[in-house]
Design a protein around this motif. Structure first.
Motif, PDB file in Angstrom:
ATOM      1  N   GLY A 111     -63.271  49.008  31.376  1.00  0.00           N
ATOM      2  CA  GLY A 111     -63.646  47.742  30.737  1.00  0.00           C
ATOM      3  C   GLY A 111     -64.909  47.882  29.901  1.00  0.00           C
ATOM      4  N   SER A 112     -65.551  46.762  29.645  1.00  0.00           N
ATOM      5  CA  SER A 112     -66.825  46.809  28.923  1.00  0.00           C
ATOM      6  C   SER A 112     -67.880  47.385  29.861  1.00  0.00           C
ATOM      7  CB  SER A 112     -67.233  45.396  28.498  1.00  0.00           C
ATOM      8  OG  SER A 112     -67.520  44.633  29.659  1.00  0.00           O
ATOM      9  N   ALA A 113     -68.981  47.898  29.295  1.00  0.00           N
ATOM     10  CA  ALA A 113     -70.031  48.518  30.118  1.00  0.00           C
ATOM     11  C   ALA A 113     -70.506  47.544  31.187  1.00  0.00           C
ATOM     12  CB  ALA A 113     -71.187  48.947  29.212  1.00  0.00           C
ATOM     13  N   GLU A 114     -70.704  46.314  30.796  1.00  0.00           N
ATOM     14  CA  GLU A 114     -71.231  45.318  31.738  1.00  0.00           C
ATOM     15  C   GLU A 114     -70.238  45.053  32.873  1.00  0.00           C
ATOM     16  OE1 GLU A 114     -71.788  41.439  30.042  1.00  0.00           O
ATOM     17  OE2 GLU A 114     -72.214  40.634  32.041  1.00  0.00           O
ATOM     18  N   ASN A 115     -68.990  44.847  32.525  1.00  0.00           N
ATOM     19  CA  ASN A 115     -67.994  44.557  33.564  1.00  0.00           C
ATOM     20  C   ASN A 115     -67.729  45.769  34.455  1.00  0.00           C
ATOM     21  OD1 ASN A 115     -67.670  41.862  33.053  1.00  0.00           O
ATOM     22  ND2 ASN A 115     -66.085  42.187  31.502  1.00  0.00           N
ATOM     23  N   ASN A 116     -67.830  46.959  33.882  1.00  0.00           N
ATOM     24  CA  ASN A 116     -67.661  48.163  34.709  1.00  0.00           C
ATOM     25  C   ASN A 116     -68.759  48.221  35.775  1.00  0.00           C
ATOM     26  OD1 ASN A 116     -65.458  48.960  33.216  1.00  0.00           O
ATOM     27  ND2 ASN A 116     -66.651  50.273  31.838  1.00  0.00           N
ATOM     28  N   ASP A 117     -69.986  47.922  35.361  1.00  0.00           N
ATOM     29  CA  ASP A 117     -71.099  47.934  36.319  1.00  0.00           C
ATOM     30  C   ASP A 117     -70.881  46.893  37.416  1.00  0.00           C
ATOM     31  OD1 ASP A 117     -72.286  49.890  34.840  1.00  0.00           O
ATOM     32  OD2 ASP A 117     -73.671  48.550  33.784  1.00  0.00           O
ATOM     33  N   ARG A 118     -70.423  45.726  36.987  1.00  0.00           N
ATOM     34  CA  ARG A 118     -70.205  44.657  37.981  1.00  0.00           C
ATOM     35  C   ARG A 118     -69.069  45.030  38.935  1.00  0.00           C
ATOM     36  NH1 ARG A 118     -68.765  39.803  34.753  1.00  0.00           N
ATOM     37  NH2 ARG A 118     -68.943  38.641  36.682  1.00  0.00           N
ATOM     38  N   LEU A 119     -68.032  45.689  38.394  1.00  0.00           N
ATOM     39  CA  LEU A 119     -66.917  46.121  39.262  1.00  0.00           C
ATOM     40  C   LEU A 119     -67.425  47.070  40.342  1.00  0.00           C
ATOM     41  CD1 LEU A 119     -63.734  46.374  39.742  1.00  0.00           C
ATOM     42  CD2 LEU A 119     -63.941  48.500  38.457  1.00  0.00           C
ATOM     43  N   ILE A 120     -68.226  48.036  39.918  1.00  0.00           N
ATOM     44  CA  ILE A 120     -68.732  49.023  40.880  1.00  0.00           C
ATOM     45  C   ILE A 120     -69.617  48.342  41.923  1.00  0.00           C
ATOM     46  CG2 ILE A 120     -70.258  51.050  41.112  1.00  0.00           C
ATOM     47  CD1 ILE A 120     -67.424  51.714  40.110  1.00  0.00           C
ATOM     48  N   GLN A 121     -70.398  47.397  41.463  1.00  0.00           N
ATOM     49  CA  GLN A 121     -71.254  46.660  42.406  1.00  0.00           C
ATOM     50  C   GLN A 121     -70.398  45.924  43.455  1.00  0.00           C
ATOM     51  OE1 GLN A 121     -73.946  44.353  40.104  1.00  0.00           O
ATOM     52  NE2 GLN A 121     -75.169  43.783  41.874  1.00  0.00           N
ATOM     53  N   HIS A 122     -69.352  45.254  43.002  1.00  0.00           N
ATOM     54  CA  HIS A 122     -68.450  44.564  43.935  1.00  0.00           C
ATOM     55  C   HIS A 122     -67.813  45.568  44.896  1.00  0.00           C
ATOM     56  CE1 HIS A 122     -68.882  40.675  42.201  1.00  0.00           C
ATOM     57  NE2 HIS A 122     -68.195  40.915  41.096  1.00  0.00           N
TER      58      HIS A 122
END
Ligand SMILES: Cc1ncc(COP(=O)(O)O)c(C=O)c1O
Length: 370
Positions: A347-358
Motif C-alpha cells: 500500500g502507501s507508505a503511511e498505510n504500510n506502517d499502520r498495517l505493521i503497527q496493527h
C-alpha cells in the motif's frame, strides 16, 4: 424440489469473491475508513494525465466508444512494436480470460495450469465444459513447467502460465519458459497471463512481447488494473500472432472497452514518469515490508508484483478478521489451500506502517503469539 435449470457445467460454480469490497465493509463493520490491501490495486491512483483525459472523455459519454479501441491498440502497438491488428481490448483482463477460453476450449478438452493461481482459469474452463488440469506449483511456488508438459494429453487445448503468479508473486526462468513454449505440441495454445508483468525488474527478462514477436504460439494477457491504477475502469488486453488473436476479436462483444476507460488507458501509457514513480515506490515499500514481516517472525520473499505472499505461521483468517475490525483488508490464502499464508498488497507508505503497527499489536496478544 425445483429442478435445477442451470447448465450442468456451471452448477458447482460460486460467484467470484473479491477482496472485501469497501461498501460491504461499511455495511458490515461500520468502519470509519477502509484500507484495501486485498486486491492488489495501485495505492497511488491513476496518473493525473489519465484522470484529466478521462474527465474530458466523460463529456462525450453520449457517443459509443470506438468499436475496437483503435486509439489504444495503436498506442500499445507503438510501445511494444506489435501491429495494432494483433491486439484485442477487453473489459479488464478477466473479460479477456473468458474470451480466450471461450474461443479455444471445446467441451471435454483440457486446460493445464498450476495451482495456487488466479481462480478465473478454473471457472471459465468449467463454464465451457472443459476440464481443468491443476498441477501443484514447485516447492518454491513457481509454475512447474516440466510437470505441465508431462500433463499434456490428446485432449489438451490450452496451457496457462500466470507469470508473475497470483497469489505467490513468483516468476519462472524466462529461458525455461521460452523452451516450454517451443516444446508444446502444435495443437496446444499457450496463454501467458502477465497481469503483473510490468513489475518484473529482472534485467533483460523476456516477456510476452518478445515471445509474440518470435512467432511463438502464445496469447499474452495484460491489464491496466495494477501498475496503471485503473482497476475501476476495467481495461485489459491480449496480443498474439494473427491466427491466434482472430477468434478473440470475433467473440469479443462490440464496445467492450468504454470511452472513458480507453481514454484513461491511452493517457496512462503516455505518462512514463508516473509509471516509473509508482514502480520506484512499490519496490521501496516492498523492501521495507519484507523486513517488517520478517521482524514479526513471518517468512516472506521478494515478489515480482505489487503484493507479498507471506507465511504468517498462524491461521491468517483470524489475523485478517482482527485487521478487518481496524479497517485493514488483507487476503487470507485458505481458499488456495494455504491457511497460514496471506496475500497483502503493497500500500502507501503511511498505510504500510499502520498495517505493521496493527500486526505487531495483534501478534503480541497471547492468542496470536508466533
Ligand atoms: C493474474 C491475474 N490475471 C487477471 C486479473 C484480472 O485483472 P482485471 O482487473 O484486468 O480484470 C487479475 C486480477 O487480479 C490477476 O491477478
Amino acid at each position: 424440489m425445483t429442478e435445477n435449470l442451470w447448465r450442468s457445467t456451471i452448477q458447482h460454480l460460486d460467484p467470484y469473491i473479491p477482496g472485501q469490497a469497501a461498501k460491504d465493509a461499511e455495511n458490515q463493520g461500520n468502519l470509519k475508513e477502509v484500507v484495501r490491501l486485498a486486491t492488489n490495486e495501485n495505492p497511488h491512483g491513476p496518473s493525473p494525465k489519465a484522470i484529466a483525459s478521462m474527465q474530458k472523455a466523460i463529456l462525450e459519454g453520449h457517443f459509443y466508444p470506438d468499436l475496437t479501441s483503435l486509439a489504444l491498440r495503436k498506442k500499445l502497438g507503438s510501445i511494444h512494436g506489435i501491429d495494432p491488428e494483433n491486439y484485442c481490448i477487453g473489459n479488464g483482463a478477466d473479460n479477456i480470460i473468458t474470451l480466450v477460453i471461450a474461443s479455444y476450449v471445446n467441451p471435454g478438452e483440457e486446460v493445464v495450469y498450476c495451482t495456487p493461481t488466479f481462480s478465473e482459469y478454473h471457472k471459465n474452463t468449467l463454464l465451457v465444459g472443459g476440464t481443468p488440469i491443476e498441477i501443484p506449483t514447485t516447492k518454491d511456488y513457481k509454475f512447474d513447467l516440466e510437470a505441465m508438459l508431462e500433463a499434456i494429453t490428446e485432449k489438451t487445448k490450452l496451457v496457462i502460465v500466470c507469470n508473475p503468479n497470483n497469489p505467490t508473486g513468483t516468476i519462472v526462468d524466462d529461458k525455461e519458459l521460452r523452451a516450454f513454449f517451443r516444446r508444446l505440441p502444435r495443437k496446444v495454445v499457450a496463454v501467458l497471463d502477465e497481469a503483473y508483468g510490468e513489475f518484473i525488474s529482472v534485467p533483460n527478462y523476456s516477456t510476452g512481447v518478445e515471445y509474440v514477436k518470435e512467432g511463438l504460439p502464445v496469447i499474452t494477457i495484460r491489464t491496466f488494473s495494477k501498475l496503471y491504477g485503473l482497476a475501476g475502469m476495467r481495461v485489459g488486453y491480449a496480443f498474439a500472432k494473427d491466427e491466434l488473436i482472430r477468434p478473440l476479436q470475433a467473440v469479443r462483444e462490440p464496445f467492450a472497452c468504454n470511452r472513458v476507460a480507453e481514454a484513461g488507458a491511452v493517457a496512462a501509457l503516455e505518462d512514463e514518469d508516473y509509471k516509473e514513480k509508482v514502480l520506484r515506490e512499490n519496490s521501496k515499500e516492498m523492501e521495507k515490508m519484507i523486513k517488517a514481516f520478517r521482524a514479526l517472525g513471518c517468512s516472506v520473499e521478494e515478489t515480482h508484483t505489487n503484493f507479498l505472499f507471506i507465511d504468517m505461521k498462524k491461521d491468517t483468517a483470524i489475523i485478517a478478521n482482527e485487521l478487518f475490525s481496524k479497517g485493514f483488508f488483507i487476503r487470507p490464502c485458505a481458499a488456495w489451500g494455504y491457511p497460514e499464508h496471506a496475500r497483502i498488497t503493497i500500500g502507501s507508505a503511511e498505510n504500510n506502517d499502520r498495517l505493521i503497527q496493527h500486526l505487531q499489536e495483534i501478534m503480541t496478544e497471547t492468542s496470536y503469539q508466533l
